[in-house]
Write a protein that holds these residues in place. Structure first.
Motif, PDB file in Angstrom:
ATOM      1  N   SER A   9       0.826  -1.216   0.000  1.00  0.00           N
ATOM      2  CA  SER A   9       0.000   0.000   0.000  1.00  0.00           C
ATOM      3  C   SER A   9       0.856   1.259   0.000  1.00  0.00           C
ATOM      4  O   SER A   9       0.604   2.196  -0.762  1.00  0.00           O
ATOM      5  CB  SER A   9      -0.933   0.009   1.216  1.00  0.00           C
ATOM      6  N   LEU A  10       1.854   1.291   0.865  1.00  0.00           N
ATOM      7  CA  LEU A  10       2.736   2.463   0.926  1.00  0.00           C
ATOM      8  C   LEU A  10       3.516   2.639  -0.374  1.00  0.00           C
ATOM      9  O   LEU A  10       3.641   3.755  -0.877  1.00  0.00           O
ATOM     10  CB  LEU A  10       3.690   2.357   2.114  1.00  0.00           C
ATOM     11  N   ASN A  11       4.039   1.535  -0.901  1.00  0.00           N
ATOM     12  CA  ASN A  11       4.774   1.634  -2.164  1.00  0.00           C
ATOM     13  C   ASN A  11       3.883   2.138  -3.293  1.00  0.00           C
ATOM     14  O   ASN A  11       4.302   2.961  -4.106  1.00  0.00           O
ATOM     15  CB  ASN A  11       5.401   0.288  -2.542  1.00  0.00           C
ATOM     16  N   THR A  12       2.650   1.657  -3.339  1.00  0.00           N
ATOM     17  CA  THR A  12       1.706   2.112  -4.369  1.00  0.00           C
ATOM     18  C   THR A  12       1.409   3.599  -4.190  1.00  0.00           C
ATOM     19  O   THR A  12       1.454   4.370  -5.155  1.00  0.00           O
ATOM     20  CB  THR A  12       0.395   1.301  -4.299  1.00  0.00           C
ATOM     21  N   ALA A  13       1.121   4.011  -2.960  1.00  0.00           N
ATOM     22  CA  ALA A  13       0.803   5.422  -2.696  1.00  0.00           C
ATOM     23  C   ALA A  13       1.987   6.320  -3.033  1.00  0.00           C
ATOM     24  O   ALA A  13       1.825   7.355  -3.693  1.00  0.00           O
ATOM     25  CB  ALA A  13       0.399   5.613  -1.235  1.00  0.00           C
ATOM     26  N   ILE A  14       3.174   5.924  -2.614  1.00  0.00           N
ATOM     27  CA  ILE A  14       4.363   6.743  -2.869  1.00  0.00           C
ATOM     28  C   ILE A  14       4.648   6.827  -4.363  1.00  0.00           C
ATOM     29  O   ILE A  14       4.928   7.904  -4.892  1.00  0.00           O
ATOM     30  CB  ILE A  14       5.580   6.179  -2.093  1.00  0.00           C
ATOM     31  N   THR A  15       4.550   5.699  -5.054  1.00  0.00           N
ATOM     32  CA  THR A  15       4.797   5.687  -6.495  1.00  0.00           C
ATOM     33  C   THR A  15       3.813   6.591  -7.230  1.00  0.00           C
ATOM     34  O   THR A  15       4.209   7.407  -8.073  1.00  0.00           O
ATOM     35  CB  THR A  15       4.689   4.247  -7.043  1.00  0.00           C
TER      36      THR A  15
END
Length: 164
Positions: free
Chosen positions: A66-72
């Motif tokens: 989730s964090l990687n998706t949001a940051i990307t």
């Protein structure tokens, strides 16, 4: 993908969707963008789920994806998060309403956290979710010592933002 795997995924997502809503709140500024990011995170979680080996807790793995998706997505477009259609799988998940009126006391904190960098935001989020430093380190891919040092620095940044 088999129905049993789909059922397990949907159950885990429903049990942990509040986490995704909180991540969406940190990385978006309005309801539409929040919903778009929630949808995109759900799609990315579903795509990655067959590769989930269970070496960590589902929630830890979900935080990371989730964090990687949001940051990307945040880095790609700071104005509007674009989502993709994923018509081959339809999830029947009742989305709990994320009632922002219940979060009034946290509004100032969220605004302060939004001023932080991407990794610092993720660090604060995990800390507020009562994750221990070893789990924070694992989720962010840093050492436990580094997580502690970064958290102390972030606390100082937040104090400066909240008490100018």
């Amino acid at each position: 993908m088999n129905k049993e795997l789909e059922h397990k995924f949907v159950t885990e997502l429903q049990n942990n969707q509040n986490v995704v809503h909180k991540i969406c709140s940190l990385y978006t500024n309005n309801r539409e963008a929040h919903n778009d990011l929630f949808q995109e995170i759900t799609i990315q979680l579903w795509k990655a789920y067959p590769k989930f080996r269970g070496e960590s807790k589902f929630s830890t793995w979900m935080y990371r994806v989730s964090l990687n998706t949001a940051i990307t997505l945040y880095r790609k477009s700071k104005k509007r998060i674009k989502t993709q259609d994923y018509d081959s799988v339809i999830f029947k998940i009742k989305a709990d309403e994320y009632d922002e009126t219940q979060e009034q006391q946290l509004k100032l904190m969220y605004n302060a956290v939004k001023q932080l960098g991407d990794i610092d935001k993720a660090l604060v989020f995990l800390y507020l979710e009562d994750k221990d430093y070893s789990e924070i380190a694992e989720t962010l891919g840093i050492t436990e010592v580094n997580a502690r040092v970064k958290m102390n620095r972030v606390k100082n940044k937040l104090r400066t933002i909240l008490n100018p």
